[in-house]
Design an enzyme around this catalytic site. Structure first.
Site, PDB file in Angstrom:
ATOM      1  N   ASP A 152       1.254  10.721   3.509  1.00 12.06           N
ATOM      2  CA  ASP A 152       1.845  11.592   4.389  1.00 12.06           C
ATOM      3  C   ASP A 152       1.082  12.848   4.638  1.00 12.06           C
ATOM      4  O   ASP A 152       0.918  13.745   3.954  1.00 12.06           O
ATOM      5  CB  ASP A 152       3.344  12.372   3.440  1.00 12.06           C
TER       6      ASP A 152
ATOM      7  N   CYS B 154      24.994  21.970  34.562  1.00  6.89           N
ATOM      8  CA  CYS B 154      25.495  21.997  35.799  1.00  6.89           C
ATOM      9  C   CYS B 154      26.879  22.174  36.323  1.00  6.89           C
ATOM     10  O   CYS B 154      27.358  22.439  37.287  1.00  6.89           O
ATOM     11  CB  CYS B 154      25.033  20.566  36.629  1.00  6.89           C
TER      12      CYS B 154
ATOM     13  N   CYS C  38      27.414  13.242  31.963  1.00  6.83           N
ATOM     14  CA  CYS C  38      27.452  13.896  33.199  1.00  6.83           C
ATOM     15  C   CYS C  38      26.965  12.978  34.257  1.00  6.83           C
ATOM     16  O   CYS C  38      25.998  12.584  34.176  1.00  6.83           O
ATOM     17  CB  CYS C  38      26.273  15.206  33.190  1.00  6.83           C
TER      18      CYS C  38
ATOM     19  N   CYS D 155      29.649  19.802  32.149  1.00  2.63           N
ATOM     20  CA  CYS D 155      28.314  19.768  31.932  1.00  2.63           C
ATOM     21  C   CYS D 155      27.798  21.247  31.665  1.00  2.63           C
ATOM     22  O   CYS D 155      27.875  22.034  32.414  1.00  2.63           O
ATOM     23  CB  CYS D 155      27.419  18.934  32.741  1.00  2.63           C
TER      24      CYS D 155
ATOM     25  N   TYR E 246      -7.251   2.205   5.578  1.00  2.28           N
ATOM     26  CA  TYR E 246      -6.735   1.113   5.087  1.00  2.28           C
ATOM     27  C   TYR E 246      -6.759   0.090   6.096  1.00  2.28           C
ATOM     28  O   TYR E 246      -5.806  -1.062   6.012  1.00  2.28           O
ATOM     29  CB  TYR E 246      -5.104   1.407   5.024  1.00  2.28           C
TER      30      TYR E 246
ATOM     31  N   CYS F  53      21.974  17.710  38.458  1.00  2.00           N
ATOM     32  CA  CYS F  53      21.679  18.111  36.974  1.00  2.00           C
ATOM     33  C   CYS F  53      20.417  18.380  36.593  1.00  2.00           C
ATOM     34  O   CYS F  53      19.793  17.465  36.390  1.00  2.00           O
ATOM     35  CB  CYS F  53      22.485  17.262  35.844  1.00  2.00           C
TER      36      CYS F  53
ATOM     37  N   LYS G 142       2.197   4.592   1.282  1.00  2.00           N
ATOM     38  CA  LYS G 142       2.230   5.285   2.791  1.00  2.00           C
ATOM     39  C   LYS G 142       1.913   6.782   2.764  1.00  2.00           C
ATOM     40  O   LYS G 142       2.814   7.664   2.273  1.00  2.00           O
ATOM     41  CB  LYS G 142       3.710   5.074   3.317  1.00  2.00           C
TER      42      LYS G 142
ATOM     43  N   LYS H 245      10.735   3.023   2.908  1.00  2.00           N
ATOM     44  CA  LYS H 245      11.171   4.659   2.878  1.00  2.00           C
ATOM     45  C   LYS H 245      11.625   4.864   1.791  1.00  2.00           C
ATOM     46  O   LYS H 245      12.441   4.295   1.253  1.00  2.00           O
ATOM     47  CB  LYS H 245      11.822   5.167   4.227  1.00  2.00           C
TER      48      LYS H 245
ATOM     49  N   GLU I   7       0.904  -1.259  -0.073  1.00  2.00           N
ATOM     50  CA  GLU I   7       0.107   0.160   0.052  1.00  2.00           C
ATOM     51  C   GLU I   7       0.745   1.318   0.110  1.00  2.00           C
ATOM     52  O   GLU I   7       2.022   1.255   0.437  1.00  2.00           O
ATOM     53  CB  GLU I   7      -0.926   0.023   1.260  1.00  2.00           C
TER      54      GLU I   7
END
Length: 671
Positions: A126, A413, A426, A410, A228, A432, A124, A316, A122
C-alpha cells in the site's frame, strides 16, 4: 598511479555495494564510520574535480525544487488488477482461468498445450506504484503509474531511495521494472517523533514524498521500495515468474521475501489466510495479496481485458469499518444523465485516511439499507480500498433521523427526472451543464478522440461561452470565436483547432468509445468495429444480431440499439460525419500464404535493431505466421536478435530453425 576519476569510479562501486548490502539485503558489511569515510572521500574528489558521475550516490540527496512533473509514456502499459473480495471471488477467478486454458488447448490442438496452472502469491503493498527505466544498465527515468499509459516523471525523487540501484549489471538493452514506493512503519514512527508536522499514515507519507516537487523532502522521509515485475524488456525474456523474480534479484532490486509458489488453488487459499494473520506484524502497509499464474506462455495466451490481466487477481483484505454521523446528502449529475447521491459524513479516520464523503449508489440503495430517515443518525461505513467509502446502514436501526428527500427535478438544470429501475436520470442531454461537460470531456479523452490539451476546464468554458452542447459543436468552432475567450491566445486557439482537425481521423473503435454508449467500454467498442467494419452497419444492427456477438448480453445490446435510434444521438453522429469525421475501421490486410513464414509458428527473441519486435510480429502475422512467446517442439522458426538468451539456447537444443542474422530476416520478410 590511480587518477581522481578512476578512484571516483572505485568509490561509487564500493558505496553502491555497501548500500545494496545494507538497504536491500539487510546485511551491512562495514561500520557506519567506514561507510562515512568512503562517502566523504567521494564528496571531496567531486568537489576537487568539479564533476560527479551519473550514478554517484551523492546524487541521491535531493537537488533543487522542481517546477513541475513532465509526462512520461511507459514503454509497456501498467495494468490495474481485478479484485477478489473473498475466497468465493478467488475460486470464481480460478474457474475462469482454468476454462480459458482448456479452451485454448482445445482450439489449438497443433500447439504445445498450456500447462496446468501454478501460482505465485505476493504481498500487495500500500504505497505508490513506481516504473523505473534502465538503459544500458543506467537508471534514466522513473515515473508514477498515472493512467497506466502515461505517468509523471519523478526521477529526482526516486534517486533519493537508497534501496533502488542507480545502475544494474544488465546492460544489454532497455528495461522497465515496476515496484512500490513505501515508507516503513518504523521509519514513520521515528520521523514523527521529531517532525514539526507529524505524518498521518505511511501510504500518504510515501505518495506525498514521491510527488513532492522538492526532492530534499523526499530524501528526508527515507523511503523504501519493493519490486515485483519487469514490464518491458529489450534483450531478455522469461519462461516463468520465478525466472523474472530471479532476474530482479540478480540485478540488485529489492524483492520482498514473502513471495511464495503453489501448485493448487487450495494451497493458495491457505497462504492467503496466513498472510491475513500476519498483516499487523509487518513493518509496512499491505492491503491484500496478489495471485498470479507463473507460466509466461499462459499469461500471453489468456491476455487482458480493458483494464486487467486475466492471469492475475488482487485478493483484498476484509473491509475496515467504523461509525460516524450522516450529515447530509447531495445529488450529482454524471455524463450519462444519471443522478448519484453522495453522502457527507462527520469526518472520521478509517484505514489510514480521513473520510468525509461516502457513496449511496442510488435511490434503491438508500431504501434497501433503511437509510430513508437517517440524516443526523450514526451509520456504519466501510472502506474497501475504494475511492469513496460506502455506507452500510444505520448503527441503530431503531433511531429515526431526518428524511433523505429524493429530487424530482435535476439539481443542475431543473429538468424533471425520470426513474429507470433504481436510478434517476436527467434527459436534458443538450442543456444540462455537468452532463454535457462530462460527455464532451469523455469524447475528447485520450482513449477516445484524443484531442490534445483538452480538459474539463476547456469543456466548461466552451459550454459557458461558446454554447457547445454536443461533441459535434466542437467541430464548428472557429478561430474568431476562440480568440475572444479568456486565456485563449493565438497559440492556444490554433492548437485546439489543429487537435480537432487531427481527431477527425481517429479509428472507428475510438469514435464509438468516444460516443459514450451506455454499458459499453473499450473492449466492446473495438469488438463492434472489428466485427461490422463500418459505422453504417453498426447503426443499423438489430438487437438480435448484437446479442450474438462476444460478451454482448441483452442489456448491452439494448443500449447499443437504443443509442443509435435516439434522435439526439443520431443527429449528433450525422453532424460529425458531415463535418469531416471519418470513423473508419482499421481493416486487417488478409494474411499471405506464399511466404516462408506462412502457417509457421515463430518466436522472436533478443533485440532487433532495424525494427522493434512489435513491428516484426505484425509483419510476420501479415505473412500468415503465428507468433508465440515461448519455444517448444511445436515452434518452427526462432528469430534471434542481439543478446538473445535462453530461448535461443533452447531452440538450438531442439534443432529448431534459427534466423540470427537480421539482414537475412528482413530479406525473407520482403521476399
Amino acid at each position: 598511479m590511480t587518477t581522481a576519476m578512476e578512484r571516483m569510479h572505485e568509490l561509487v562501486a564500493l558505496i553502491e555495494q555497501h548500500n545494496y548490502n545494507y538497504y536491500t539485503l539487510d546485511n551491512p558489511t562495514v561500520s557506519d564510520q567506514e561507510y562515512d569515510a568512503l562517502y566523504d572521500e567521494l564528496v571531496k574528489l567531486e568537489r576537487e574535480t568539479g564533476t560527479a558521475l551519473e550514478d554517484s550516490p551523492t546524487q541521491r540527496v535531493g537537488g533543487d525544487i522542481l517546477k513541475g512533473f513532465d509526462p512520461h509514456k511507459h514503454r509497456a502499459r501498467l495494468w490495474s488488477l481485478d479484485k477478489a473480495q473473498d475466497m468465493e471471488d478467488l475460486i470464481a477467478w480460478n474457474t475462469r482461468v482454468r476454462k480459458a486454458i482448456t479452451d485454448y488447448n482445445t482450439k489449438n490442438p497443433t500447439l504445445e498445450p498450456l500447462p496446468e496452472p501454478s501460482y505465485a502469491v505476493e504481498l500487495k503493498f500500500d504505497g505508490l506504484t513506481l516504473n523505473l527505466t534502465y538503459d544500458s544498465g543506467r537508471l534514466v527515468q522513473a515515473s508514477t503509474r498515472g493512467n497506466g499509459v502515461v505517468g509523471e516523471g519523478i526521477l529526482a525523487q526516486v534517486k533519493t531511495i537508497k534501496s533502488i540501484p542507480l545502475s544494474i549489471p544488465f546492460t544489454d538493452g532497455i528495461i522497465e521494472v515496476q515496484g512500490e514506493g513505501i515508507m516503513n512503519l518504523s521509519v514513520l514512527e521515528a520521523y514523527n517523533k521529531t517532525a514539526a508536522e507529524p505524518l498521518k499514515n505511511a501510504r500518504n507519507a510515501a505518495a506525498g514524498a514521491l510527488r513532492n516537487q522538492n526532492p530534499r523532502i523526499t530524501a528526508e522521509r527515507k523511503l523504501n521500495a519493493f519490486f515485483y515485475n519487469v514490464g518491458f524488456a529489450d534483450g531478455v525474456d522469461f519462461d516463468s515468474h520465478q525466472e523474472m523474480i530471479q532476474f530482479l534479484r540478480d540485478n540488485r532490486f529489492k524483492v520482498n521475501p514473502y513471495i511464495s509458489y503453489w501448485q493448487t488453488i487450495e494451497e493458495v487459499q491457505t497462504e492467503l489466510e496466513r498472510i491475513t494473520s500476519i498483516r499487523n506484524d509487518l513493518d509496512f502497509l499491505i492491503d491484500g495479496a496478489v495471485v498470479k499464474l507463473t507460466d509466461m506462455r499462459t499469461r500471453e495466451a489468456l491476455g487482458y481485458t480493458d483494464k486487467f490481466p486475466r492471469w492475475a487477481v488482487a485478493f483484498k483484505f476484509e473491509a475496515e469499518e467504523t461509525t460516524t454521523i450522516l450529515e447530509s446528502v447531495s445529488w450529482e449529475v454524471g455524463r450519462t444523465g444519471k443522478i448519484t447521491p453522495v453522502a457527507r459524513v462527520e469526518a472520521v479516520e478509517l484505514a489510514g485516511v480521513t473520510v468525509s464523503n461516502c457513496t449511496l449508489n442510488n435511490i434503491g440503495d438508500i431504501e434497501r439499507k433503511n437509510l430513508k430517515h437517517a440524516l443526523g443518525t450514526r451509520v456504519f461505513i466501510r472502506r474497501s480500498n475504494d475511492v469513496i467509502p460506502e455506507i452500510l446502514g444505520k448503527a441503530d436501526e431503531e433511531e429515526i433521523g431526518a428524511e433523505i428527500v429524493s429530487p424530482t427535478s435535476c439539481p443542475a438544470c431543473g429538468t424533471p427526472l425520470e426513474q429507470r429501475g433504481a436510478h434517476l436520470f436527467c434527459n436534458n442531454k443538450l442543456g444540462c451543464r455537468p452532463q454535457t461537460v462530462g460527455r464532451i470531456t469523455h469524447f475528447a479523452s485520450r482513449d477516445a478522440m484524443d484531442i490534445e490539451s483538452f480538459s474539463i476546464m476547456t469543456a466548461e468554458q466552451l459550454f459557458d461561452e461558446c454554447e457547445v452542447r454536443d461533441p459535434a459543436d466542437l467541430y464548428e468552432l472557429d478561430y474568431d470565436r476562440l480568440i475572444k475567450l479568456d486565456r485563449f491566445g493565438d497559440k492556444k486557439a490554433k492548437k485546439l483547432l489543429d487537435a480537432l482537425e487531427q481527431s477527425k481521423s481517429r479509428s472507428l473503435a475510438s469514435f464509438l468509445f468516444a460516443l459514450g454508449i451506455p454499458n459499453t467500454g473499450k473492449a466492446t467498442t473495438k469488438m463492434l468495429a472489428d466485427h461490422f467494419g463500418n459505422l453504417a452497419s453498426i447503426r443499423q444492427a438489430e438487437v438480435e444480431e448484437l446479442i450474438g456477438l462476444p460478451d454482448v448480453g441483452g442489456i448491452v445490446a439494448e443500449s447499443i440499439y437504443n443509442f443509435f435510434r435516439d434522435p439526439v444521438s443520431a443527429a449528433s453522429v450525422d453532424r460529425m460525419l458531415a463535418l469531416g469525421i471519418k470513423a473508419e475501421s482499421e481493416q486487417a490486410v488478409p494474411a499471405r500464404t506464399d511466404s516462408i513464414f506462412s502457417g509457421k509458428t515463430v518466436v522472436l527473441t533478443g533485440t532487433l535493431t532495424a525494427m522493434g519486435r512489435d513491428e516484426a510480429a505484425k509483419k510476420l502475422e501479415a505473412l500468415g505466421a503465428k507468433i508465440s512467446g515461448s519455444v517448444s517442439k511445436k515452434t518452427d522458426i526462432v528469430v534471434a536478435g542481439e543478446s538473445a538468451g535462453s530461448k535461443l539456447t533452447k531452440a538450438r537444443d531442439l534443432g529448431i530453425t534459427v534466423i540470427d542474422d537480421e539482414n537475412e530476416f528482413i530479406r525473407l520478410l520482403n521476399e
